[in-house]
Structure formats: C-alpha cells, structure tokens
Design a protein around this motif. Structure first.
Motif, PDB file in Angstrom:
ATOM      1  N   VAL A 178       0.778  -1.152  -0.080  1.00 22.50           N
ATOM      2  CA  VAL A 178      -0.008   0.082  -0.186  1.00 22.50           C
ATOM      3  C   VAL A 178       0.720   1.160  -0.107  1.00 22.50           C
ATOM      4  O   VAL A 178       0.722   2.228  -0.889  1.00 22.50           O
ATOM      5  N   CYS A 190       1.364   4.168  -2.992  1.00 27.60           N
ATOM      6  CA  CYS A 190       1.096   5.428  -2.750  1.00 27.60           C
ATOM      7  C   CYS A 190       1.954   6.590  -2.937  1.00 27.60           C
ATOM      8  O   CYS A 190       2.017   7.514  -3.836  1.00 27.60           O
ATOM      9  N   GLU A 191       3.054   6.530  -2.663  1.00 28.28           N
ATOM     10  CA  GLU A 191       4.247   7.277  -2.705  1.00 28.28           C
ATOM     11  C   GLU A 191       4.766   7.288  -4.152  1.00 28.28           C
ATOM     12  O   GLU A 191       4.945   8.209  -4.809  1.00 28.28           O
ATOM     13  N   SER A 242       2.728   6.588  -6.740  1.00 28.63           N
ATOM     14  CA  SER A 242       1.651   7.361  -7.776  1.00 28.63           C
ATOM     15  C   SER A 242       1.803   8.961  -7.771  1.00 28.63           C
ATOM     16  O   SER A 242       1.845   9.479  -8.654  1.00 28.63           O
ATOM     17  N   SER A 243       2.150   9.272  -6.364  1.00 28.67           N
ATOM     18  CA  SER A 243       2.503  10.848  -6.257  1.00 28.67           C
ATOM     19  C   SER A 243       3.801  11.066  -7.038  1.00 28.67           C
ATOM     20  O   SER A 243       4.078  12.155  -7.635  1.00 28.67           O
ATOM     21  N   GLY A 301      -1.789   2.915  -6.024  1.00 32.68           N
ATOM     22  CA  GLY A 301      -1.640   3.925  -5.185  1.00 32.68           C
ATOM     23  C   GLY A 301      -2.605   5.043  -5.336  1.00 32.68           C
ATOM     24  O   GLY A 301      -2.867   5.633  -4.199  1.00 32.68           O
ATOM     25  N   THR A 302      -3.008   5.069  -6.497  1.00 31.20           N
ATOM     26  CA  THR A 302      -3.987   6.487  -6.742  1.00 31.20           C
ATOM     27  C   THR A 302      -5.193   5.980  -6.223  1.00 31.20           C
ATOM     28  O   THR A 302      -6.173   6.685  -5.447  1.00 31.20           O
ATOM     29  N   ALA A 356      -5.752   3.723  -3.513  1.00 29.42           N
ATOM     30  CA  ALA A 356      -5.498   3.650  -2.108  1.00 29.42           C
ATOM     31  C   ALA A 356      -5.609   5.183  -1.330  1.00 29.42           C
ATOM     32  O   ALA A 356      -6.024   5.407  -0.434  1.00 29.42           O
ATOM     33  N   LEU A 357      -5.144   6.094  -2.369  1.00 30.90           N
ATOM     34  CA  LEU A 357      -5.098   7.421  -1.644  1.00 30.90           C
ATOM     35  C   LEU A 357      -6.410   8.188  -2.048  1.00 30.90           C
ATOM     36  O   LEU A 357      -6.476   9.517  -1.626  1.00 30.90           O
ATOM     37  N   TYR A 405      -8.868   6.401   1.658  1.00 31.37           N
ATOM     38  CA  TYR A 405      -7.615   6.731   2.193  1.00 31.37           C
ATOM     39  C   TYR A 405      -7.397   5.950   3.651  1.00 31.37           C
ATOM     40  O   TYR A 405      -6.198   5.497   4.035  1.00 31.37           O
ATOM     41  N   TYR A 457      -6.864   2.131   3.436  1.00 32.00           N
ATOM     42  CA  TYR A 457      -5.578   1.757   3.113  1.00 32.00           C
ATOM     43  C   TYR A 457      -4.494   2.465   3.686  1.00 32.00           C
ATOM     44  O   TYR A 457      -3.690   1.883   4.573  1.00 32.00           O
ATOM     45  N   TYR A 458      -4.142   3.628   3.129  1.00 32.96           N
ATOM     46  CA  TYR A 458      -3.091   4.456   3.480  1.00 32.96           C
ATOM     47  C   TYR A 458      -2.829   4.521   4.965  1.00 32.96           C
ATOM     48  O   TYR A 458      -1.786   4.187   5.379  1.00 32.96           O
TER      49      TYR A 458
END
Lengths: 95, 488
Positions: B311, B315-316, B318-319, B362-363, B365-366, B371, B374-375
């Motif tokens: 997860v 997430c990191e 995707s950003s 990632g997108t 989960a955020l 949010y 998951y994150y």
C-alpha cells in the motif's frame, strides 16, 4: 472490497493513464488480487496507534533564505520535448 | 588472475604500489564487459571514453601520490542514479532519452575520490520489481545460471559485480532491491539506514523507503564503498546530520559478546526453500562458533509487512511519478494535439505494465473514501512493525535471517503473477518500513549450485556492527571466493 472494472478505468483516468483495452480484463484481475491480499491489514487492531510516515523523524530541515546555485536555463530546457523562447511548450489549451 | 576479477581493496594495493595502472585495470574491465555482457546483459550504457579518461586522470594523481581507496577503481551505477551527461533511463521508455544536467550526490562523491565510472546498469522500471524482467529495454540474466533472473530491482548492479564487469557498484533498495539481487547473484549488498546516504539525484520511487547502497565482492569492499557515499547532504532534507565512522576499521576479531536474534516468523515462512533453510542453519552454527549467542526473537507483525508495503510504496510512487507528463523532460507522445490526450498517451506509452499497475493501486488507495482503509491503516501497521523491531533489539544486537525465501527463480516465472513476485520480498521489506540497515552476505549454495544469501539487520545506524558481523562470518564461511562459470 472488490474493485470493479469501471473503478479501475476511473482511477486510471485520474492518474492520466489510458489503459490498453485489449489487456484491461487481465489487468483488473491482477489489481483485484493485490487489493484482496492487502485487505488482510483489516485484521490488525490499530486502535490508538499513530501512523508513521517516515521511519527516521527529523524536524524541519531549514536553511538560510539565500539564493543558491541553480541550473542555467539552457541546461534546464535541454531535455524538454519542445521549447521556445526560453519556455516549455505544450499543446494549445486555449483557442 | 584477470585484473577484472580483483576486489577493490586488492586493486587499491596494486595501484598504490604502481604494479598496475588505472588505465590497465579499466581496459581489463572493458574487455570483460565485451566478452561476457552479450550473455549477461547487465549494462544499459557503457561509457568507455569517460571511463578511460577518468582512469588516465587517476593515474596522474597516483603518480603524484594522491590516492584514496577508490582512486582508479572501476565502478558502475544503477540507471536511476543521475550522471551528468550520461543518459539515465530508470529502465523506462519515459526516460529513454533523458540526459541529466547534474550528478547525484553519490556520483559527486565517487568523482571526488576519482573512482572510474564504467556505465549504467539495468533495473526493473522505476525500481518496481524483484527480477529485472520489468526493464523496458533488456532482461538481465543471472551469471550463475543464465536461465534465471538476477533478482531485482538492482539486478544489473548485482550481476555486473558477480560477473567481474566492475569491481563494485551502487544500487537502490526500496523493499529489498539491493539485498535480494545480492543474495541471488552471490555478492555482498547493503541497504544503509534511511538518511545515511543522500538521495539527491536518485530518481524517486517511494521517498520514505528509498535508500542508495553498495554492491561488492566482499564485506571489506562494501565497507569502503559505504564510507565513500555516506554522510549529510543539505540537498536532501531527509539526510541525517551525523558523523560517519570508518566502516572498515572494525573489520577483525570475533563475535564474542554479540547477541544474534533469530526472528521466529522468518523461519516459519511457508515457501522457505529447504536449501535456504539448511544454509541458514549452517550460518547460525558459524555465528555460534565465532562466539555469538543466538537467541530466538519474535516480530509478530511480519505477516502484515508485505501488505503494508504494497500500500505505502504504490501510494508514494503514484505521487512521485505524477511528474512524468511529457513537458519538462522525458518522452512525449505527439500523436494528438489535445493537452489531456498528450498526458494520457505519454504516460500510457512511456510506462510499462508493472509501473501502471502500481500507479493505479496507489491512486486508488489515496482516493477519497479509501484513504483510511488503505494508506492510514498501512501507516499504522508500519508503526507496529517498527515497534516489533525496537522490542527485538532490546534483547539482541542484530537479527539474522535468510535474505530471500528461495534462490533465483527462472526467467518468466512470475511475470503474469505480480503478487507471487511481491511475496518474494517478505524478509527484506520490513527493514525499509522501519528505516533500519540490512546487509546480504553469501552463505552457501543450493543443490543446483545457485547462491544463497544471509541477511543481517540492525538498529538505526548500526552499520559498523553489521559489517563487522558480516566480515567475521565471511572469513569463517569462505563462500565469497567461488565465482560463476560464464562459459557454460
């Protein structure tokens, strides 16, 4: 939570990805499998547990407000797919 | 002995005594690359001219008596470490033509020591993978068995060292990407404490987990490379301002007084190969004979580490990967004249399947509504995993485990099953979640002759103890001297 094909396509749009239509079913299946696996996190009792965003906590790393050395403009533009008059060029967005 | 087969510290002695020149050594490494890299495919770029010119300069300095441990030593870099004027692709089409206008901090440090940079090494695209099969360009093969993967994501860095195509290399480790390929290729690989080495100029994957570290033919060389790249850098705000000890100074003696923890959950993992289990059992005996006390410890949240990691890292990612939009650098698709279509096409053509999969996870989960589930949940489990390590380190100085559950797998084995590939990171990724250092050292061979690695992990900034323990083990076990036969 089971992710649907529509949700995958929606999230792909948010992430500015155009999924290859032919492969989309296999792709959705793989994403659903991964999300089903990570759902095991819900078994952990995290009541009152603070989240960690960085394992080594440093307080803000500050520096003096003084100009440093920066790339010169030509070097910064050298990798641009398209540029003109010292600026990055993108497709027209206003008619 | 071929010069390319030398270790860093042995080559340094020969250079210092002027028994060999840096140009001779560099030429020998270039010949080795020409002879074996058609089969292994570790290099994406070989910078022969740059290397020979750096070697010539190193020889000039050596003649003046100005030699440091890395002067004139041929090294190579994973292709996500920015090198001024040398293409840095990150194993991705989207950066295929990217030529960095600056050097990463670690490259500045290597150049300051007048090391010779041979070129750039293959990797899974954006370091996402455990096999180096997810490179957009080539599939690197394991020098010990060319039908197998070298591990990943720093597979090129591990294979190049194993096949004597450089004397040492740098890679990056976000969930095991140094330690696992080191294990699969029979070399030493170390992930330092988060913040020990500057990430300036390292293409970002998951910024709270990424760390640069060395690959070497033995522990002493690993210590020399780590010393050369460690230390505070104001250009990386997560780099830790803390002194760097001389990592090679403590490499001697025995391990009396050291308590080694054996995490029960790591030994009970389903899928642990019997050959790996046997090699680790022998290693435990070696540690005991060196004077260490081996005790069982528990890391109760181990079973959730893979889920938390898969997860947090996406997430990191995707950003971080939102910056690849075809505007400032990298690939752009010009087939349509609309800006939004340009973004979509550029990213869909530029990124491979594994990268797109992780961006989407990632997108998702955020995104709003998910949010917390998951994150936030994964970040809380991350805290529990850190607490597990802290508790364990109250009763032991370091932890001993296998690096990977199996020896190197066959090329193609996990390509259609990303989850199976993720599960192969089970022993390594907790260290990234906790920010602690880990080292993989060769400890034996499978019945098929494939290398097996032993992992040692310690508390934050315990690199000295890890290196000493790894060194004593290496001297006692003597498995580092075996080389792959590339002629079969």
């Amino acid at each position: 939570m089971k992710i649907t094909r529509e949700e995958v396509l929606h999230v792909a749009r948010l992430a500015r990805l155009k999924l290859d239509v032919a492969g989309v079913d296999a792709f959705c299946g793989q994403i659903a499998d991964i999300l089903a696996y990570v759902d095991k996190l819900s078994q952990v009792d995290t009541t009152g547990v603070e989240p960690t965003s960085h394992a080594i906590s440093l307080t803000n790393a500050l520096r003096g407000d003084e100009p440093g050395r920066h790339l010169d403009r030509d070097l910064a533009l050298a990798n641009a797919p398209d540029h003109e008059n010292g600026t990055f060029l993108v497709p027209r967005i206003i008619d | 002995m071929e010069l390319s087969a030398l270790s860093i510290h042995r080559a340094h002695e020969l250079l210092k005594n002027k028994d060999i020149s840096a140009v001779e050594l560099t030429r020998a490494v270039l010949s080795r690359i020409a002879a074996v890299d058609d089969g292994i495919r570790a290099y994406l770029t070989v910078d022969a001219d740059g290397a020979l010119s750096a070697a010539g300069h190193a020889d000039e300095l050596i003649r003046q008596g100005r030699i440091t441990p890395l002067t004139g030593i041929p090294v190579a870099l994973k292709d996500l470490i920015c090198t001024r004027g040398i293409g840095t692709t990150c194993g991705s089409r989207i950066l295929e033509n990217f030529v960095p206008p600056y050097d990463a901090h670690v490259v500045q440090r290597l150049r300051a020591e007048n090391a010779v940079i041979m070129g750039k090494l293959n990797m899974d695209e954006f370091a996402m993978g455990s096999s180096t099969e997810h490179s957009a360009f080539i599939k690197t093969r394991n020098p010990w068995d060319q039908t197998r993967v070298p591990g990943g994501s720093s597979g090129g860095s591990a294979a190049a060292v194993a096949a004597d195509m450089c004397l040492g290399s740098l890679g990056s480790d976000t969930g095991g990407s140094i330690r696992q390929p080191a294990s699969h290729c029979g070399v030493v690989g170390m992930k330092p404490t988060y913040g020990r080495v500057s990430r300036f100029g390292l293409v970002a994957f998951a910024s709270s987990l990424d760390q640069i570290g060395p690959f070497a033919k033995n522990v002493k060389d690993c210590a020399l490379l780590l010393l050369a790249i460690s230390g505070h850098d104001p250009a990386d705000s997560t780099s830790v301002p803390r002194g760097v000890p001389d990592y090679s100074a403590g490499l001697s003696g025995d391990l009396s007084g050291l308590t080694v923890g054996l995490p029960r959950e790591y030994f009970d993992t389903p899928g642990l190969s019997p050959d790996v289990a046997a090699a680790i059992e022998n290693a435990v005996d070696t540690f005991t004979s060196l004077g260490a006390a081996c005790v069982e410890v528990t890391l109760p949240h181990t079973d959730y580490a893979v889920a938390a990691y898969y997860v947090i890292a996406p997430c990191e990612a995707s950003s971080n990967l939102a910056r690849y939009d075809g505007v400032k650098y990298g690939f752009r698709d010009n087939s349509e004249s609309d800006l939004m279509q340009m973004y979509n096409n550029t990213r869909s053509i530029g990124f491979g399947a594994e990268v797109q999969r992780r961006i989407i996870i990632g997108t998702y989960a955020l995104s709003a509504g998910y949010y917390d589930a998951y994150y936030k949940k994964a970040s809380q489990v991350r805290t529990l995993i850190i607490d597990d390590f802290n508790t364990a380190f109250e009763t032991c100085d370091l932890l001993l485990s296998p690096t990977a559950p199996t020896p190197a797998f066959k090329i193609g084995e996990t390509v259609d099953d990303p989850l199976a590939m993720y599960l192969s990171d089970v022993f390594t990724l907790s260290a990234n979640l906790a920010g602690i250092p880990g080292i993989s050292v060769p400890c034996g061979f499978s019945t098929e002759g494939l290398p097996i690695g032993l992992q040692l992990m310690g508390p934050h900034f315990s690199e000295e103890i890890l290196l000493k323990a790894a060194y004593c083990f290496e001297q006692a076990a003597g498995v580092c001297n075996r080389k792959p036969n590339l002629n079969k």
